[in-house]
Design a protein around this motif. Structure first.
Motif, PDB file in Angstrom:
ATOM      1  N   UNK A 173      51.149  46.325  33.222  1.00 17.20           N
ATOM      2  CA  UNK A 173      51.083  44.919  33.624  1.00 17.20           C
ATOM      3  C   UNK A 173      50.350  44.773  34.949  1.00 17.20           C
ATOM      4  N   UNK A 174      50.546  45.751  35.839  1.00 18.21           N
ATOM      5  CA  UNK A 174      49.823  45.701  37.113  1.00 18.21           C
ATOM      6  C   UNK A 174      48.318  45.806  36.891  1.00 18.21           C
ATOM      7  N   UNK A 175      47.950  46.712  35.979  1.00 20.64           N
ATOM      8  CA  UNK A 175      46.519  46.842  35.678  1.00 20.64           C
ATOM      9  C   UNK A 175      45.949  45.533  35.157  1.00 20.64           C
ATOM     10  N   UNK A 176      46.690  44.915  34.231  1.00 18.00           N
ATOM     11  CA  UNK A 176      46.225  43.647  33.670  1.00 18.00           C
ATOM     12  C   UNK A 176      46.077  42.592  34.760  1.00 18.00           C
ATOM     13  N   UNK A 177      47.084  42.543  35.644  1.00 18.25           N
ATOM     14  CA  UNK A 177      47.056  41.536  36.708  1.00 18.25           C
ATOM     15  C   UNK A 177      45.881  41.781  37.644  1.00 18.25           C
ATOM     16  N   UNK A 178      45.637  43.052  37.955  1.00 20.87           N
ATOM     17  CA  UNK A 178      44.532  43.363  38.867  1.00 20.87           C
ATOM     18  C   UNK A 178      43.194  43.019  38.223  1.00 20.87           C
ATOM     19  N   UNK A 179      43.069  43.337  36.926  1.00 18.68           N
ATOM     20  CA  UNK A 179      41.828  43.014  36.229  1.00 18.68           C
ATOM     21  C   UNK A 179      41.595  41.511  36.240  1.00 18.68           C
ATOM     22  N   UNK A 180      42.691  40.766  36.081  1.00 15.84           N
ATOM     23  CA  UNK A 180      42.589  39.311  36.057  1.00 15.84           C
ATOM     24  C   UNK A 180      42.134  38.775  37.408  1.00 15.84           C
ATOM     25  N   UNK A 181      42.697  39.377  38.472  1.00 14.77           N
ATOM     26  CA  UNK A 181      42.323  38.955  39.813  1.00 14.77           C
ATOM     27  C   UNK A 181      40.831  39.188  40.058  1.00 14.77           C
ATOM     28  N   UNK A 182      40.356  40.348  39.602  1.00 14.65           N
ATOM     29  CA  UNK A 182      38.936  40.656  39.785  1.00 14.65           C
ATOM     30  C   UNK A 182      38.064  39.653  39.042  1.00 14.65           C
ATOM     31  N   UNK A 183      38.553  39.309  37.841  1.00  8.62           N
ATOM     32  CA  UNK A 183      37.796  38.358  37.020  1.00  8.62           C
ATOM     33  C   UNK A 183      37.673  37.007  37.704  1.00  8.62           C
ATOM     34  N   UNK A 184      38.767  36.593  38.282  1.00 10.26           N
ATOM     35  CA  UNK A 184      38.815  35.292  38.933  1.00 10.26           C
ATOM     36  C   UNK A 184      37.916  35.243  40.158  1.00 10.26           C
ATOM     37  N   UNK A 185      37.508  36.393  40.580  1.00  9.10           N
ATOM     38  CA  UNK A 185      36.697  36.443  41.795  1.00  9.10           C
ATOM     39  C   UNK A 185      37.617  36.634  42.963  1.00  9.10           C
ATOM     40  N   UNK A 186      37.232  37.531  43.861  1.00  9.22           N
ATOM     41  CA  UNK A 186      38.146  37.836  44.947  1.00  9.22           C
ATOM     42  C   UNK A 186      38.127  36.755  46.009  1.00  9.22           C
TER      43      UNK A 186
END
Lengths: 217, 505
Positions: A173-186
């Motif tokens: 779940x952490x990986x998914x959340x981190x990937x999502x954050x990257x997608x959203x733009x930092x």
């Protein structure tokens, strides 16, 4: 969507427990959070909502585990429960073929409604009753792989495989959340600026400098 | 008296300014001339402003007092030297904060007075005429609490300003669809908490605390506008679910498989408390407070389950019990409350918190009740229809055997037995009463009879024959008889009295 990354370094995840009536969902979660099984001295009032705080590679994780009513007549209420959840633990009883069938139904429904946003774990519980096994290990594992889920074998009675299950799930779940954050733009501007109708009235330059001058004066 | 003459004749002095300045007055200006009117009016306005100021000042003084007492408390505790400097800095910070807060209450000189004095704005800003005095008192109270809460914060003033401005802007958006209103509020929460996060450097607990207060302040003030707004059909849904729950009055504990034994006093006590709590939800204004009502209700349910089953309650037990409680309680404005919480609660709370879990279960319970059919109660659809239409009830003994074996029907038969017994007792009592009445009348008759007899005896035997105390022994009878006879002069001519003779055999 319910990205747990709001707290900077603290993640909060919501995990739903799905599965038929007597497969041992409640025992599983009680064993995990309280380390108790069929205990007459269970102090918790309830075993339907439990939380667990974890520390995974230096990151704090708050896990909220939502038990759901497993009776068939409540099946239709599923979407209300699993909305916004980051992970789902689908439990079946290895001695009960039907309960595995139910898990397949849940997987189909979850993938249809939530897509790949949700991390799925398929859990064969009651491995202490292996002699009565009705669901073969190969079947279960190959099915899990085919739907992009991980498969685990657990026993709430013997306390086997439960820690691993939740630890693995958290990491995913952490990986998914981190990937999502990257997608959203930092950057901090991510969620706010993309939404419309921002209502903050800002007649002074910024919150931070204002605070600064307050404390100095 | 004046009006009669007005048309015809009007005294000149009456037209003049009442102040006697020599100019003509005007009724629109209360009989003053324009110049005097302006002076007078200005004075009144000034008075109003001064009152506002006085109020603001009083409030500020109260705050300062609160500060002083808090400071005293702080000072009495740590007297260790290294803290001295820190303490001093803190006090300084606090006093500067007093200044900041003062600014909230000081009418700014640029803007026209009265209307825009921020203090006034709280109560008079909302243009809706429906705002009752009570609610404005409430929101004033909330404002004061909010300010108190924000005072020790570095950016308290900033937060307050934004919240107030946002709340005021919301009042003008009443015509907007509820979803849009919700989005506005949610955006505001999001923005503010993002900002606070950068400000508090990621201390999310702290941010949550502030956001709770922000929500409390804003929702107390906006409640009237955004709870069950006219633009939605919330009200219609409320009535629908209320009717539905009423129609389902016949649903029993057994049909829902509720693992609660209401015969145990402690359990039924918890059930009653749970019902009270879920009903109480409607009386709260802030989403968080409504949620805590649901949480309290849930805790009582868990308690009831734990006592009945002697183990920790799982979701399998909890949801049916919650459904049962909702059916029993029929909480007022259920849909409106759920919608309101969904729209305006802090989203993080609903998504992962414990409150959110119970709220979700309540939503499930409502969804279940709405879609409920025979199958979900283990009934045939015919039975379900019969019960729904009120043509039959599972509680009637003559209805189909489905419920005959269940403990519920046993209780019902017991109640029937009790009722039979009661009617039997009633009849018996009636009979006893009748007999008693009869006895009474018999007694009266008997005394009458006795009286009559006595009377007749008295009549047939005149009072002259009255005899002294009745003789007891035969010997005395003789002497007494002779004594009577000796008195009687007439009797002297009579033959001697008959002597008693003893018959042998």
């Amino acid at each position: 969507m319910a990205a747990g990354g709001t707290g900077g370094k603290t993640y909060s995840f919501k995990v739903v427990l799905l599965g038929e009536g007597c497969v041992g969902k409640t025992s599983l979660v009680l064993r995990y959070c309280e380390n108790k099984f069929n205990d007459k001295h269970i102090t918790t009032l309830q075993a339907s909502f439990l939380t667990k705080k974890l520390n995974i590679t230096g990151k704090r994780v708050n896990l909220a585990i939502w038990d759901t009513a497993g009776q068939e007549r409540f099946h239709a209420l599923g979407p209300i429960y699993y909305r916004d959840s980051n992970g789902a633990v689908l439990v079946y009883d290895i001695t009960d073929e039907d309960s595995f069938q139910k898990v397949k139904n849940w997987v189909k429904e979850l993938r249809k409604m939530l897509g790949n946003d949700i991390c799925l774990c398929i859990v064969g519980n009651k491995i202490d009753l292996d002699k009565d096994r009705h669901v073969s290990v190969e079947d279960a594992e190959s099915y899990a792989e085919s739907v992009g889920a991980k498969h685990y074998h657990t026993s709430a009675k013997l306390n086997k495989g439960i820690e691993e299950l939740f630890l693995d799930l958290c990491k995913r779940m952490m990986e998914t959340a981190q990937a999502e954050e990257r997608l959203k733009g930092n950057g901090a501007s991510q969620s706010a600026s993309s939404r419309r109708g921002v209502q903050i009235v800002d007649d002074e330059p910024q919150a931070t400098p204002a605070g600064g001058c307050c404390s100095s004066g | 008296m004046m009006s009669q003459r007005r048309g015809i004749h009007l005294d000149q002095s009456e037209l003049l300014c009442k102040k006697g300045c020599g100019f003509y007055g005007n009724t629109g200006w209360q009989g003053l001339c324009s110049k005097c009117w302006r002076e007078e009016n200005q004075r009144e306005k000034q008075k109003q402003i001064q009152e506002d100021w006085a109020l603001a000042e009083r409030l500020q003084k109260e705050e300062e007092e609160a500060y002083a007492s808090r400071n005293q408390k702080a000072q009495t505790q740590p007297t260790i030297t290294p803290f001295g400097k820190f303490e001093e800095r803190k006090t300084k910070e606090k006093s500067s904060k007093v200044n900041t807060v003062t600014k909230f209450f000081t009418p700014s000189s640029k803007t026209p007075p009265k209307k825009d004095s921020p203090f006034d704005a709280h109560s008079s800003q909302s243009p809706s005429s429906s705002t009752s005095r009570h609610s404005s008192v409430d929101s004033d109270h909330a404002t004061r609490e909010f300010i108190d809460f924000l005072k020790p914060l570095k950016s308290g003033r900033e937060i307050f300003k934004q919240c107030r401005a946002f709340t005021e802007s919301m009042v003008y958006k009443r015509d907007m669809a509820a979803d849009e209103l919700s989005e506005c509020v949610q955006d505001f929460y999001q923005n503010l908490s993002d900002r606070l996060l950068t400000q508090f450097k990621g201390s999310s607990d702290h941010v949550e605390g502030v956001m709770d207060e922000v929500e409390k302040y804003m929702m107390t003030r906006l409640y009237k506008e955004v709870f069950c707004p006219e633009t939605t059909d919330d009200e219609k849904k409320d009535l629908a679910i209320q009717k539905r729950i009423r129609a389902l009055h016949w649903v029993t504990i057994e049909m829902l498989c509720v693992p609660v034994e209401e015969e145990i006093a402690e359990v039924s006590d918890s059930v009653v408390k749970a019902i009270t709590d879920v009903i109480e939800m409607d009386s709260k204004r802030v989403p968080k407070e409504k949620l805590s009502c649901i949480t309290r209700c849930s805790k009582h349910i868990f308690n009831a389950i734990k006592i009945s089953k002697k183990e920790a309650a799982s979701a399998d037990d909890f949801l049916p019990t919650l459904i049962y409680i909702v059916l029993k309680a029929n909480p007022p404005r259920l849909q409106s409350n759920i919608q309101y919480i969904t729209r305006f609660s802090n989203p993080s709370r609903l998504m992962t918190g414990e409150d959110g879990y119970y709220f979700t279960n309540l939503c499930c319970a409502v969804a279940f009740i709405e879609k409920l059919d025979g199958q979900s109660l283990n009934l045939s659809s015919e039975e379900f229809e019969l019960y729904m239409s009120g043509q039959a009830s599972p509680n009637w003994p003559q209805s189909s055997g489905a419920s005959s074996g269940s403990p519920g029907s046993a209780a019902v038969t017991q109640v029937h037995k009790g009722l039979d017994l009661l009617t039997g007792l009633g009849e018996r009592q009636e009979r006893v009463m009748e007999k008693a009445r009869q006895l009474e009348s018999d007694l009266i008759d008997w005394t009458d009879e006795v009286e009559q007899k006595v009377q007749s005896v008295l009549e047939s035997f005149p009072p002259e024959t009255q005899t002294p105390a009745a003789p007891t022994a035969s010997g005395t009878t003789l002497s007494a008889a002779s004594a009577i006879d000796s008195d009687n002069v007439e009797n002297e001519h009579l033959p001697p009295p008959l002597q008693p003779q003893v018959f042998a055999g």
